[in-house]
Structures are given as C-alpha cells and as structure tokens.
Design a protein around this motif. Structure first.
Motif, PDB file in Angstrom:
ATOM      1  N   THR A 342      50.131 -38.516   0.196  1.00  0.00           N
ATOM      2  CA  THR A 342      50.523 -38.209  -1.181  1.00  0.00           C
ATOM      3  C   THR A 342      51.989 -38.597  -1.348  1.00  0.00           C
ATOM      4  N   ASN A 343      52.513 -38.456  -2.538  1.00  0.00           N
ATOM      5  CA  ASN A 343      53.926 -38.760  -2.758  1.00  0.00           C
ATOM      6  C   ASN A 343      54.832 -37.562  -2.485  1.00  0.00           C
ATOM      7  N   ASN A 344      54.395 -36.704  -1.589  1.00  0.00           N
ATOM      8  CA  ASN A 344      55.230 -35.559  -1.213  1.00  0.00           C
ATOM      9  C   ASN A 344      56.047 -35.908   0.030  1.00  0.00           C
ATOM     10  N   PRO A 345      57.180 -35.222   0.232  1.00  0.00           N
ATOM     11  CA  PRO A 345      57.960 -35.472   1.446  1.00  0.00           C
ATOM     12  C   PRO A 345      57.088 -35.214   2.671  1.00  0.00           C
ATOM     13  N   LEU A 346      57.308 -35.956   3.731  1.00  0.00           N
ATOM     14  CA  LEU A 346      56.337 -35.969   4.819  1.00  0.00           C
ATOM     15  C   LEU A 346      56.137 -34.624   5.517  1.00  0.00           C
ATOM     16  N   ALA A 347      54.911 -34.425   5.929  1.00  0.00           N
ATOM     17  CA  ALA A 347      54.580 -33.331   6.821  1.00  0.00           C
ATOM     18  C   ALA A 347      54.242 -33.954   8.163  1.00  0.00           C
ATOM     19  N   GLY A 348      54.419 -33.183   9.213  1.00  0.00           N
ATOM     20  CA  GLY A 348      54.139 -33.707  10.550  1.00  0.00           C
ATOM     21  C   GLY A 348      53.960 -32.554  11.504  1.00  0.00           C
ATOM     22  N   ALA A 349      54.654 -32.651  12.623  1.00  0.00           N
ATOM     23  CA  ALA A 349      54.548 -31.569  13.594  1.00  0.00           C
ATOM     24  C   ALA A 349      55.342 -30.370  13.105  1.00  0.00           C
ATOM     25  N   MET A 350      54.765 -29.218  13.159  1.00  0.00           N
ATOM     26  CA  MET A 350      55.539 -27.985  13.035  1.00  0.00           C
ATOM     27  C   MET A 350      54.768 -26.887  13.739  1.00  0.00           C
ATOM     28  N   ARG A 351      55.516 -26.145  14.530  1.00  0.00           N
ATOM     29  CA  ARG A 351      55.008 -25.020  15.315  1.00  0.00           C
ATOM     30  C   ARG A 351      53.647 -24.501  14.821  1.00  0.00           C
ATOM     31  N   GLY A 352      52.641 -24.711  15.629  1.00  0.00           N
ATOM     32  CA  GLY A 352      51.286 -24.300  15.263  1.00  0.00           C
ATOM     33  C   GLY A 352      50.381 -25.491  15.027  1.00  0.00           C
ATOM     34  N   PHE A 353      50.931 -26.553  14.428  1.00  0.00           N
ATOM     35  CA  PHE A 353      50.316 -27.884  14.397  1.00  0.00           C
ATOM     36  C   PHE A 353      48.860 -27.838  13.906  1.00  0.00           C
ATOM     37  N   GLY A 354      48.637 -27.334  12.712  1.00  0.00           N
ATOM     38  CA  GLY A 354      47.281 -27.295  12.161  1.00  0.00           C
ATOM     39  C   GLY A 354      46.629 -25.938  12.295  1.00  0.00           C
TER      40      GLY A 354
END
Lengths: 755, 159, 290
Positions: A342-354
């Motif tokens: 999407t045109n949102n600022p990127l998401a990636g790794a963050m504590r918990g990861f899904g």
C-alpha cells in the motif's frame, strides 16, 4: 547440566551498563570525527506520485553546501531490500509513500544542510494513493508495482474445515484488526560514513544486521563488499526496526559523493516514516467447537499491509499464518494470509513478527467462545492446548517444551483467582483476563541461518568474545559472556565482548527472531570447547607432557601429578611463540529433515517455539471507558535462565510494549493527510501507564537443543498482553473491542450502540 | 541573526561562549561541550525526557531551552554526577537493579531521578512513577527503573 | 531551526522597551514556543526572553484577591499553599500539565497566551471569574479571562502587549472547586476533555453560585451557562447535578481530531462536568454552617 553453576542464572551486572549510567557510552551520533559533514534528507510530500523533476540548483548554491545527490547519482543498484529488492535508497521514478527519500543535501554544518534541504524543489505528478490492503489487491486499485500490489499469498490447510464446521456445535465468526505501530526505540536511525583515502568506506550504523548493511551498501555503490567496513556502536534499541539498510546506504552514498565523512540522523518524524514498523492487519476468523469447548475447525483470512516496500513483510505473513491458531491444536484448518503493498510507510520486522496480530485475534476469540458456551476461559484453553507429540497443522511435531503450556495455565488460574479477589477502586469496575502465546524461534525452514561467533584467550588470562551479532540493548553481550564464562569455567568478569566490526568479527548474522541466546549461545559453547582443547594442546606442548594426561579445570590446567598452572601463563607463553588461542564456531539453526515437513514454501515451517501466558487485571471507568492496567503477571518458559534480571527485563519491556499496543499506540493517517509521526501524538507508555504491580513467573523447561537448555524470550513477551487486556476489559464491563487499540472512544461507542 | 554571549556553570565549571541564539542548551552541551550523555530522542519536543539535565536545581528538558535562557544558570549533567571518582548512588543502583538496557534514556532518567530525590529523599513508588513520567523508556517497562530509584533512596537516607 | 535575534530584558521596564523597539515575540518557558518553531508553526524575527523577569513570578493574596504573576511556573502553581486554599482546582490542573520537566519551565502566562482549548489551567481560572491584566509601554487594561480568548491560538493580546498578572477573588462561605481531566494516557497527557467547577452554597445548602468550564470541546475553553443556571438557587442533588451536566452539552461544539472523536468528547464532557460539580458540591456541603 551442572548443578552448581559459575554464572548461569545469576544476577550478573551488565558491563555496558556502567558507561550508559555515566553518559560515557558512545552511540553513533555521539562519536567524534574529524572534518565531519552533515546530511539532510529531502523527502516526498505526497503518498503516491511520479517524480517529474528535482531542482537542486538553489540548494547547491546555498552557503556551506558541498553536494546534493538524487536517485540519478546512485552508481550501483537502484533498490535494496531484505527479501525483495524493491526499496530505492533515493526515489528514481515512482514515489510510493509520504516521506520517501528523494535527495540528500550534504553540507558543512547540520544547520546549513537543513536550510538548504528546504530549497530543493521537487515536482510531482500525484497518483491516487491506496492505504488499505484489501483495496490494494482489488483489480482496479492503483498499482505500486507493475506486477500488482499482492506480494505474498499463503494458504495452509490441514484436515477438512467443511466437515469440521459440520460437526461443530457452535461456530463463531468475527473480524479483528490491529493498527500500524512503531518500535519507537529512543535512538532514531543514524549512521556516519567515512570515505577513506584508500577508496574503502567505513560506516558506523545503529543496525541489527551490519553484515547485510555491508552487502547492500556495496551493491548500491557498485564496489566490492570487502571495501566496505561496517562498525557497530552502542545501539539505542531496535526491536526489529533496525533491520533496514536505508540510513546506512544514504550515509554511504553521501560519503562517497563528497569523498568525506558524513553523518545522517533521522529526526523522530523521519524515523516514523522511514523505519520498518509492525504490520497492520485485518483478520477474519471462524472458529468451530463442540459444546464442551473442544475446537474442531478454524478458518482464517488475514490481510496484512506491508506498506510501500516488502521489507520482511512476506516473512511476517508466514509467522502470522503459522500462529493463527495460537497455542491450540485444531484438527481442521484453512488459514490464508494475503500480504499487500500500500502507499503507507513500510512495515517490516517488529518484536513479535506477525504473532501479536494473530494472537489478538485468536486469544480474543477463545474468550468469546468460552462466554458463548458458558465455560471457564482457563478450562477451554486447557482442553485445546498443544500437547507434546501433537502434530501441528504445519506438520511439525511439538517437542517437550509444550509441557510449559499446562504449567502456564495452572499459574494463570492461580493468578486469576488472586486478581479477582482484589477490590476495585471506588468508581471503577475491575476485570481480569488471560491470553496464551506461542512464538516461533528462528527464520523458518529452508532459510539459511548460520551464526558464527569467536573467542580469544588473551595473554592476561581473560577471554574476548568476538560477537558476530550486535547487542541492540537487550543484553546480548552479557548473555554471550555468561555462556562463554560458564563453558570455560571462568568468572563472568574475566570474559569481555568486543565491538562488532565486519572486517574483523565473525559473521554472526542478524540479531532477530528470538534466537540470539540460542544461536550465539550454541556457537559459543562450541567455540569454548575448542578453546579448551587448544589450551590443553598448548599446555601439552609447553609442559612437554602428553595432552591426555592434562585436564582443564576452572582457569587452570591440571597435570597428572596434580600441578596446577594458570591459563594466563600458558596463553602468554604461547603468545611468545607467536601462537594465539582463538576459536570460531558456527551454529546453524536446526531443521532436521526427518522432522521438518518439506511441503511448505520457503520460510515455513518454524519448528521451535516459546510458550507463555499473561494475565492482566484492569480497572475500567464505566462512564468514561478509560482502562487502567493495574496488575500484570507474565508466565514465560525460557528453557533455562542465563541472567535473571536479563530475562525479567525482556518480559517487563515486552509487556510494556504490549500495554501500548493494547491501549493507545496507533500510527494513523490523519484527516489532514499526514501521519501520526511524533511523540506528542504517537503515545508510548510512560511510567504512570505501566501497572503498579508486575509479577514474573519464569519457567525452566529445558530446550534440548539450546545452550544449557536455554531458548528465546525477546518476542514472546509482546503478543499476549493486548488480548489479555481485551479479555480483562470484557470481564469488567462486557464490552468486546475487536480492534486495537482499546480506546475509551471505542468502548463507549460499542456500548452505546448496544444499548 | 546576531550571536549572543553566554556565561553559565556546567558541572561546577564556568563556561563562557558565543552562540547563535537559535541553538538549544542540548545542542551546546552535546556539540560544543562534548557532553553527549544527554540525548535527543523526540526531536526537541519535550516528549521523551532523554535530554533531562538539572538547571538551577530543577529537572528540565535541555531541548526546550534556547541557550540564551541558560545564561547565568548552573547546569548539572550526567557527566557531572560522579563525585571524586565515586559514582552517584543512582548510577550504581541503575546498574545493579538491571534498570539499564539500551541505555539511551538512562542519563535523562537518572537526572530526573536525582532531581526527584533531591526534593523528596524518600518517595513512594507512586511518587517515583509520577516524577519520572516525563522520561520515556521503551526497553524496561520501568519496573527495574522504579526499583533502582527506590534502592538509591534507601541508600542515600541510610548514608 | 528558524533564525531570530534574541533579547533578554531583566525587568518589566526593559521588556516594554524591547517590545516597542523590535516588535518581537515573547519567549517564556519555551515548552510550547520551541517545539512550534521547530515544526515551522511559529516564527519571529526577534524573540524576547522574559524568563529572567523575576518581578512577574509570584502568587500573592491582596485584599481577598489572588494575584498570580504571568511568569509563575506550573511547578510553582501546584506547590502553592495560597492556591491550595483558594483554588484547589487550579493546583490540580497545574499538577496535570505535561510532566515534571515541562512544569518546571512552562508558565501560566505561556499557557494562557497559547490559547489552546486544551490548556489545563484555563478551566479552573474561568470558574473563578479570573481577570487578566495586560500591559504595554503606554497602556494597561484588565479583561475577563474568558474574553481574552478568541479561538484556537488566538487571543486579544495586542502587539507589544504582555500578560502581566492573572487574578481572581477568593470565594468565601461554603464553597468548593474541582478539576477533572481525561487524557489518552496517564503520563504526559494532553486533555481530551477537561472540566472545572466551582460551587457556592448558601446557609440553607442551596446553590448561590454555580460555575462550570469545559476544555477541549470548543474553539476555546467555554463556560456553560446552561448547566450553571440549572443549579442556581437549587438544592444540589445528584439528580440535579446530572441534569446540569447534561445541559452543558448545549454549550459545547466538540470536533473529531487525532486525540478523540466529537461523539466521545460530548459524552465525556457530561461525565466530567457531573464529577467536577459533585466534587465541588461535596466540598462546599462540608463547609455549610462551618
């Protein structure tokens, strides 16, 4: 396992803490450099658009400005990325999110760079943005990439859901949603890059993966990787968000462009735009159960929004899918996850990861089911938890560590009883709630995951740990030192970590995925055993005795005759002969072929798990809908405690992040078109928001493959907090909020709609 | 923009300097005086407390003070807490309690804690949480920070 | 950071000269001005720092009138014994501003000059019918504080004019005053909605004066005549207090923004109004006949 330990399980003091408590610790932005230049990044002011022209002439002429670089100046690869090379360090053509880097102004002072950055004129051709992952995968949606906006689509089936639902006495169906949230570490991303006289580059960066940075910098500059040296400084928190090479690449480009030393520090606002965050998700769940609470079928469809770039989105989608059933066995499942751009600022790794996403859904729904069936929430869980030897829907057979689940539930039951007995504050309504958690360790099957660590016995008898993976602040160095000390039978004080430098340190791989104690620890145990052998070999040589007549005991070599020689003597005598005692060992995350199902895509399945439970007591103001978390109890199995304060600190900090996720964190798109991108609007918990009562219950059920039985703790601490709070809120006032955060606005809105 | 002359005391030492007036106390401490213990974590909004120093006895955010406003004042930073080579009890208890993880908030939290203990030598846990509510920490959940402040308070009151 | 010249008058007289000569803008505690300058929301060619003008930092009682210098900090407000006895709502409000660090620097005058509808000190001052004294080199005037605010960030402060003092009469007899606030989190919270009430009871226990002010629910902090008139002359029963609180909805015009929704603010305003009234009434009742 030795019954008496030297350092394991003790409350050792972190050696890095002294410098941090005196202000002496040097983070990247604190390090002094000669002739330091400063960079300021010009960023897009639209969410989506075509870059028509960049006019940097006025900026180039501004006082103190050395150079302005744009995407066209990049000599090598025009895009980077952990899994997919889709992220341009500087926009070349298409702008995919607000705040995307377009140019870097390099100047003699920070003020000059910032002033000149405002003079860069950027011409855009705006394109309609898409902000919702479901809309993004619709055929008519504006495309971020020519191949479309769908990046990953996973479906795991086991059994037959249709017949599962057919035999169910009750079927619940609902949609849960979680917002975009930020790791919000206090140190924003930063880097200093220095172009050296010999045409090599040295980069200091606050990063979780310096060895990846090295490769990505080299690729961007089109130079051999050996020419790039990446060094770690003290890191001010990361939580996944510093698994991104963006700032390191920009600093490197700037240093290359001016053949000098350039510092780049993201402002807090830039940090919100630039670093990977936790994926927002919409999760549809359909759970079928028998009257007695036994789960018979689970169907799920998750839409996950990775924003403008893939980052680790595809891998997050995998863990989200694998944890959609939480810690429970369900014979019939059909679990589907769509990861979209999407045109949102990127998401990636963050504590918990899904897993924070999936757990909010499943742990809320389990309580909803218990309510519908009139059953106790602990009992429903007890009936369905994974048991040792169970085959999960991925085909993985659960190992002995699942023994922690019934223990977690017994503790939870006891804690709930205590919490329920506490009288609420006047005017408040109290409630208690529970959530279980299953967090995977490791990167997933078929993903190469090797970690190399090194040790060196120094002539003064002390041991240096050549750590190949950075300490993000969680205390990895202490854990590494303790494990090395324990194996070498030396006091903790005698073992000291060396700062990471990609030219000198072994490649320990990225610091992530709740597997550092496990990977680094296993590698160091191996390296320490090698070092002991080297010690005996050197002792044999120097003493002129057969090696098999010598033994190593606690820092001394003991001869057959009972003579004890301090290791320091042997190391220094060996050094005199030009012999160094050094060892390196590589540990590879084990995915034994015979027990790892091979039918799933790369990155699936995960085979080792951390289990836990958190129990929250809340007080709700029934008129205002405000929620105070008054008590939190966290039950976590760590396999084996290496450092008690270290483990507790991980749990307390993870649960604090969980409290923020539960109550107020949300990086929203505002009506004015901007993002919630500062600490005035993006709220993380303060000392007054954390429960006054916090209880740690730490279980030690050894993980056979772990160092001394230890396993991970970093991530598993986050996912259960928010559903436990949501379940407690329901217990208090009978309002079920299915989207995070649980704001008073939602509570009051839902209740008034129900009335 | 005319530069201004500033005289103030930092960690007991008189400092005189000339600066552009749009620079903050935090920038001067970090960039001119090399005192990098105080950090910028929120971008100068006073929302994180990482730059907390003590100015004329009060804990303040150094990012919210233009340098001219510090003229004539006495500023204490984390680097000035050591006394003749002895660490301040707070510095020790923060290490001993495990209250330091990434450490980025630590100098600010310790300075805010010092101001708190200077005014209230025996604070309750509620008072500690209130006194530190302007200092964000993302690593610890504050549990061990509160413990460290309590340990230091006990040590100071028994000294 | 934007550029500016910096002046630092040491007295009110010097301040007047500085303002006349430069047309500069005032910098007090800096807790609001500095972040706003950083975000390009505010600029000034000259900043006149008033933080060294000691004569504007005081809390005094003069013939039944509480007078507060504009440069009194929030920390000083919350620790003032005079205010604790004269306007406990203001003490509570000051204690709820930001955090310790910002309370040490932020001033009452600054809080007023920002004219935020969420300003914590304003509702407790409005329910005491506070007056604000504005001075310039050639004039001085006193306005009811409620008339001082025009809209978000907008006041009647003229060019080269400064806030000198804020004053309000001490209430006498059986009275009570309370402040209520709800934020998005517990620490460093900006008001989502705030309310202050002051109530005076006559010797029979009937309300002789009821005042209610609500924050963050209109372009400025507002008084609620509709709520006040319901209680006026009546026995303040819980039922009547609830009715009065509900009537306050007619005097507010909340909006949805990043901090909350109009719907919620409307709801919370009545809850906080009721609580503030009740708390004020409870205090007053304890003083009837005392």
């Amino acid at each position: 396992m030795p019954s008496k330990t030297i350092t394991l399980g003790k409350s050792e003091l972190r050696k890095d803490a002294w410098a941090k408590a005196t202000g002496a610790a040097q983070y990247v932005a604190d390090i002094k450099h000669e002739d330091l230049r400063y960079g300021a990044v010009v960023r897009s002011t639209v969410h989506h658009g075509r870059l028509v022209a960049v006019d940097a002439s006025a900026a180039q002429e501004a006082p103190g400005v050395l150079r302005v670089i744009t995407g066209g100046d990049i000599p090598g690869e025009k895009a980077f990325g952990a899994l997919v090379h889709d992220q341009p360090p500087l926009v070349v053509d298409l702008i995919r999110h607000l705040g995307e880097p377009i140019a870097v102004v390099i100047a003699e002072t920070k003020a000059a760079a910032e002033r000149a950055a405002k003079l860069v004129e950027v011409e855009y051709e705006a394109i309609e943005p898409v902000h919702d992952p479901q809309e993004a995968v619709a055929p008519e949606a504006p495309r971020l990439y020519t191949e479309g906006n769908l990046i990953s689509h996973y479906e795991i089936k086991d059994g037959d859901v249709a017949s599962g639902f057919a035999e169910a006495d009750i079927v619940l169906e609902d949609t849960f949603s979680v917002p975009l949230v930020s790791p919000a570490y206090l140190e924003t991303e930063n880097a200093v890059a220095r172009w050296n006289a010999d045409d090599t580059l040295t980069v200091w960066v606050s990063s979780q993966h310096p060895f990846t940075d090295q490769l990505e910098i080299a690729a961007t500059l089109g130079i051999p990787a050996e020419k790039v040296q990446v060094k770690s400084a003290v890191i001010g928190g990361a939580f996944g968000g510093k698994e991104d090479a963006s700032i390191a690449i920009l600093a490197a480009l700037a240093a290359w462009a001016v053949k000098g030393t350039v510092k780049l520090v993201n402002s807090r606002q830039e940090s919100f735009w630039a670093h990977p965050k936790r994926h927002p998700a919409q999760i549809e769940l359909k759970l079928g159960a028998k009257k007695d609470g036994t789960f018979v079928a689970l169907q799920a469809k998750a839409h996950v929004d990775t924003g403008a770039f893939a980052s680790y989105g595809p891998a997050v989608g995998i863990i989200l899918t694998e944890t959609l059933a939480g810690s429970y066995r369900v014979p019939n499942v059909d679990l589907e996850t769509v990861v979209a751009y999407t045109n949102n600022p990127l998401a990636g790794a963050m504590r918990g990861f899904g897993s924070p996403q999936s757990h909010f859904a499943i742990e809320s729904m389990v309580d909803m089911l218990a309510v519908e069936l009139g059953l106790d929430t602990v009992e429903v869980r007890r009936k369905n938890i994974l048991r040792v030897g169970d085959k999960m829907f991925t085909g993985v057979i659960v190992n002995e560590t699942a023994n922690s689940l019934p223990e977690c539930l017994s503790h939870a039951e006891e804690v709930l009883k205590r919490f329920e007995a506490i009288e609420p504050t006047a005017g408040k309504v109290a409630g208690s709630g529970l959530a279980l958690v299953m967090q995977s360790m490791g990167l997933g099957a078929k993903v190469p995951d090797d970690s190399t660590q090194g040790l060196e016995w120094l002539p003064d008898g002390s041991v240096a740990v050549h750590l190949g993976s950075p300490d993000l602040g969680q205390g990895l160095t202490m854990i590494a030192e303790q494990i090395a000390a324990e194996t070498l039978e030396l006091p903790y004080e005698q073992v000291k970590s060396i700062d990471l430098d990609t030219w000198r340190s072994p490649n320990g791989n990225v610091t992530c995925a709740s597997r550092m104690t496990y990977m680094v620890g296993n590698a160091l145990v191996d390296a320490a055993e090698q070092l002991k052998s080297q010690m005996l070999a050197q002792a044999a040589r120097l003493l002129n005795q057969p090696q098999d007549r010598l033994t190593y005991q606690g820092g001394e070599v003991v001869t057959a005759g009972g003579e004890r020689i301090a290791v320091k003597e042997i190391v220094s005598r060996a050094a005199d002969d030009g012999i160094a005692l050094q060892s390196e060992a590589t540990f590879s995350f084990p995915y034994p072929e015979e027990t790892t199902p091979q039918h799933l895509p790369i990155g699936m399945p995960h085979v080792l798990f951390c289990f836990g439970a958190q129990i929250a007591r809340v007080e709700v103001d029934p008129e205002l809908g405000t929620v105070d978390v008054t008590h939190l109890a966290a039950v976590h199995d760590v396999g084996r405690v290496i450092s008690r304060p270290g483990v507790e600190g991980q749990i307390e900090g993870g649960a604090a992040m969980g409290v923020g996720y539960a109550l107020f964190e949300s990086m929203d798109l505002k009506p004015d078109g901007g993002w919630v991108d500062n600490f005035t609007e993006y709220l993380i918990p303060t000392s007054k928001d954390m429960p006054p009562s916090f209880e740690n219950i730490i279980l030690e059920i050894p993980e056979e493959s772990g160092p001394f039985g230890a396993k991970g703790i970093g991530e598993v601490t986050v996912p259960p907090t928010a559903p436990a709070v949501a379940n407690a809120v329901y217990d208090a006032i009978g309002v079920r909020v299915k989207s995070l955060p649980l704001t008073p606005e939602k509570l009051i809105h839902i209740r008034s709609n129900a009335e | 923009m005319k530069s201004i002359q500033i005289s103030f005391v930092v960690n007991g030492k008189a400092v005189t300097l000339s600066s552009a007036p749009n620079r903050t106390l935090l920038e001067i401490l970090r960039d001119d005086l090399g005192l990098t213990g105080a950090k910028d974590a929120c971008g100068g909004e006073g929302e994180c407390g990482a730059c907390t120093v003590i100015m004329d006895g009060a804990a303040i955010n150094a990012c919210l003070v233009f340098i001219g406003q510090a003229d004539g004042s006495s500023v204490e930073t984390i680097e000035g807490l050591e006394d003749n080579g002895n660490l301040h009890p707070l510095q020790r208890t923060f290490v001993e309690a495990g209250a330091v993880q990434c450490g980025y908030c630590t100098p600010g939290v310790i300075m805010a804690s010092k101001a708190l203990l200077d005014e209230n030598p025996n604070p309750s846990n509620v008072e500690i949480r209130e006194g530190l509510s302007g200092n964000l920490c993302r690593c610890t959940g504050y549990v061990k920070i509160v413990e460290a402040v309590r340990m230091a308070a006990e040590e100071i009151s028994h000294a | 950071m934007l550029e500016f010249d910096f002046l630092q008058p040491q007295s009110l007289a010097e301040l007047m000269v500085a303002l006349d000569e430069t047309g500069g803008s005032i910098l007090a505690g800096g807790t609001d001005v500095i972040p706003r300058m950083r975000s390009n929301l505010f600029s000034a060619s000259t900043l006149v720092d008033v933080s060294k003008i000691g004569e504007l930092s005081f809390i005094e009682e003069r013939a039944g009138e509480i007078v507060i210098g504009a440069l009194t900090t929030h920390a000083e407000l919350m620790n003032s014994e005079v205010l604790r006895s004269a306007n406990p709502a203001l003490v509570d409000a000051a204690a709820s501003v930001g955090c310790n660090q910002t309370r040490q620097r932020g001033t009452l005058g600054g809080n007023l000059a920002n004219a935020s509808p969420a300003a914590d000190t304003v509702p407790p001052l409005l329910v005491f019918d506070a007056q604000v004294r504005l001075v310039s080199s050639d004039s001085e005037r006193t306005l009811p504080l409620i008339d001082f605010f025009v809209g978000p960030g907008k006041t009647r402060l003229g060019p080269a004019e400064v806030i000198h003092t804020v004053s309000f009469p001490r209430l006498t007899g059986a009275w009570g005053a309370a402040f209520q606030k709800i934020g998005k989190r517990s620490g460093m919270a900006i008001a989502v909605v705030s309310a202050a009430a002051a109530v005076v009871l006559d010797e029979t226990g009937k309300v002789s004066d009821a005042r209610l002010a609500l924050g963050s629910v209109a372009p400025t902090v507002v008084r609620s005549p509709k709520a006040e008139s319901i209680l006026q002359g009546q026995q303040p029963t819980p039922k009547l207090i609830k009715a009065a609180a509900q009537a306050s909805a007619g005097d507010i015009s909340p909006i949805s923004d990043v901090r909350s929704t109009a719907e919620y603010r409307r709801h919370a305003a009545t809850v906080l109004a009721e609580r503030a009234f009740q708390q004020a009434v409870d205090q007053a009742v304890s003083l009837v006949g005392a």
